[in-house]
Write an enzyme that holds these catalytic residues in place. Structure first.
Site, mmCIF file in Angstrom:
data_model
loop_
_atom_site.group_PDB
_atom_site.id
_atom_site.type_symbol
_atom_site.label_atom_id
_atom_site.label_comp_id
_atom_site.label_asym_id
_atom_site.label_seq_id
_atom_site.Cartn_x
_atom_site.Cartn_y
_atom_site.Cartn_z
ATOM 1 N N ARG A 147 76.099 50.469 -10.580
ATOM 2 C CA ARG A 147 76.328 49.028 -10.707
ATOM 3 C C ARG A 147 77.390 48.781 -11.783
ATOM 4 N NH1 ARG A 147 71.626 46.350 -8.485
ATOM 5 N NH2 ARG A 147 71.167 47.626 -6.644
ATOM 6 N N GLU A 176 78.183 46.485 -13.683
ATOM 7 C CA GLU A 176 77.801 45.266 -14.387
ATOM 8 C C GLU A 176 78.147 45.406 -15.863
ATOM 9 O OE1 GLU A 176 73.650 44.868 -13.618
ATOM 10 O OE2 GLU A 176 73.938 44.004 -11.639
ATOM 11 N N ARG A 230 67.933 46.533 -20.700
ATOM 12 C CA ARG A 230 67.365 46.990 -19.424
ATOM 13 C C ARG A 230 68.400 47.323 -18.348
ATOM 14 N NH1 ARG A 230 64.802 41.921 -16.081
ATOM 15 N NH2 ARG A 230 66.650 40.603 -15.993
ATOM 16 N N HIS A 231 69.696 47.223 -18.667
ATOM 17 C CA HIS A 231 70.731 47.473 -17.663
ATOM 18 C C HIS A 231 71.471 48.777 -17.918
ATOM 19 C CE1 HIS A 231 70.319 43.093 -16.820
ATOM 20 N NE2 HIS A 231 70.600 43.496 -15.593
ATOM 21 N N GLU A 260 61.584 42.575 -13.911
ATOM 22 C CA GLU A 260 61.686 43.009 -12.520
ATOM 23 C C GLU A 260 61.911 44.519 -12.432
ATOM 24 O OE1 GLU A 260 65.000 43.768 -9.467
ATOM 25 O OE2 GLU A 260 65.326 41.861 -10.483
ATOM 26 N N SER A 290 63.196 44.908 -6.145
ATOM 27 C CA SER A 290 63.636 43.771 -5.352
ATOM 28 C C SER A 290 63.605 44.201 -3.897
ATOM 29 C CB SER A 290 65.047 43.347 -5.757
ATOM 30 O OG SER A 290 65.426 42.170 -5.064
ATOM 31 N N ARG A 337 63.600 51.985 -15.455
ATOM 32 C CA ARG A 337 62.971 50.724 -15.857
ATOM 33 C C ARG A 337 61.458 50.790 -15.701
ATOM 34 N NH1 ARG A 337 65.572 45.031 -13.929
ATOM 35 N NH2 ARG A 337 67.452 46.046 -14.777
#
Length: 397
Positions: A169, A171, A177-178, A320, A323, A371
């Site tokens: 990812r 991001e 948490r990323h 989360e 998903s 996670r």
């Protein structure tokens, strides 16, 4: 021999010969407290450097404790030494157990493990958060998920599949948490009557995972809690399934201003997790029926209310960890939704074509391994559960 041993540097690898004898008093600083080794010979296999970039005993101290400690960047820059602490040995054994329990549980339920490509022709989750790479004379992408391929496996008559592999990812997120690369544990399954059949299987898989960790990793969990204290993880059996509308109502009752079709912000997710824990006594729950507008193009709309969808997220300690959704298995509807989301149809042609030759109704989800491990153990940063983390500022070691 004593003088020789005294000159051996800390963290050197040695072979030792001696006899084991019982002790009159417990040796509190050792893992085996009732015996001692009476050494007769010492051999140095590999001598460590005289000066270490960090001391193991400093790395074993809790965050914000008295005495010298080691910050996160120093730990990660010298990860090989940092991994030698008892806590890190425990953390990554727990993480290995999560993978093993996930694999064993699904295999026992008749799932087939498969492996998906990580170099793909189109962004699997849409948006700009994708790594673009040169591919001979063209362009390709690092897979944001195995989404397209697990669905295509379902269309190929593998009606229950799972995979464990790298997910990428792009991001630019600097949070606890990323990560830019993490281990995805994905699942996909055909169903007969309702997508909640899949929801039940995934929920039961997590219950089996939690129970397995309690029985198989009790010593490791206790070791982690010594350095990083956390409340024991609580869950219900069967898992709590909370409708999205009810989650919104709980937040509004506690002063949060939020629209019916708004997505949950990270603070609202954490608050809802706290409120659910207070009301239902569980750290793990499922939030079902998300608004369609906040989900990917391949998500099946709710047939009773087109504003919502047959989709869900799962949470641990208010964050989360999965998903998922029922996927659209009709090629025409899938094309319409892709156009609505401005997805380049040419780049996903083989994906859409897979649904033209008969496709089972199916659903699934994607789980982040690091996670899950972080939240189960109650740790405060995902870099503690990624052996060699990759984030916007770190690509080494």
């Amino acid at each position: 021999m004593v003088k020789f041993a005294a000159d051996v540097h800390l963290e050197s690898i040695v072979d030792v010969e001696g006899t084991i004898a019982s002790t009159s008093e417990r040796i509190l600083g050792c893992s085996h407290q009732t015996v001692e080794l009476r050494v007769t010979k010492v051999f140095v296999v590999s001598q460590a450097a005289a000066q270490l970039p960090l001391q193991i005993e400093d790395a074993m101290r809790p965050d914000n404790s008295e005495g010298p400690s080691v910050n996160q960047d120093t730990r990660l820059d010298n990860r090989v030494i940092d991994l030698r602490t008892p806590v890190n040995q425990a953390v990554f054994r727990v993480e290995a157990a999560i993978c093993r329990l996930y694999r064993d549980t699904l295999t026992a339920k008749g799932f087939v493990e498969f492996h998906s490509p990580k170099i793909i022709p189109a962004a699997s989750e849409g948006g700009a958060n994708v790594f673009e790479v040169s591919y001979f004379k063209g362009q390709a992408y690092l897979a944001q998920s195995p989404q397209f391929y697990k669905q295509m496996a379902i269309c190929g008559d593998f009606t229950k599949v799972f995979t464990i592999g790298a997910v990428f990812r792009a991001e630019d997120s600097h949070t606890h948490r990323h990560l830019c690369e993490f281990v995805g544990m994905d699942i996909e399954m055909a169903f007969n009557e309702h997508y909640h059949e899949v929801l039940q299987v995934i929920g039961d898989t997590f219950i089996a995972l939690f129970k397995g960790l309690e029985t198989q990793c009790a010593e490791e969990i206790a070791m982690v809690n010594k350095q990083y204290p956390a409340e024991p993880f609580k869950y219900l059996e069967p898992s709590l399934i909370l409708p999205y509308k009810e989650g919104i109502a709980i937040l509004r009752a506690n002063g949060v201003e939020i629209g019916d079709e708004d997505d949950l912000s990270t603070p609202n997710e954490k608050l809802l997790g706290q409120l659910v824990k207070e009301k239902y006594g569980t750290d793990f729950y499922i939030l079902d029926k998300y608004p369609l507008s906040v989900r990917p193009f391949y998500t099946m709309p709710d047939p009773t209310d087109q504003r919502y969808s047959n989709s869900y997220d799962m949470f641990m300690r208010g964050e989360e960890i999965l998903s998922g959704a029922q996927r659209i298995h009709d090629a025409e509807l899938l094309t319409q939704r892709a156009i609505h989301h401005k997805v380049d149809l040419q780049k996903i042609k083989s994906y859409i074509d897979a649904f033209k030759y008969g496709a089972y109704p199916h659903a699934g989800g994607g789980i982040g391994l690091e996670r899950v491990c972080m939240l189960y153990l109650g740790l405060n940063n995902i870099r503690k559960t990624s052996m060699f983390p990759r984030d916007p500022k770190r690509i080494t070691p």
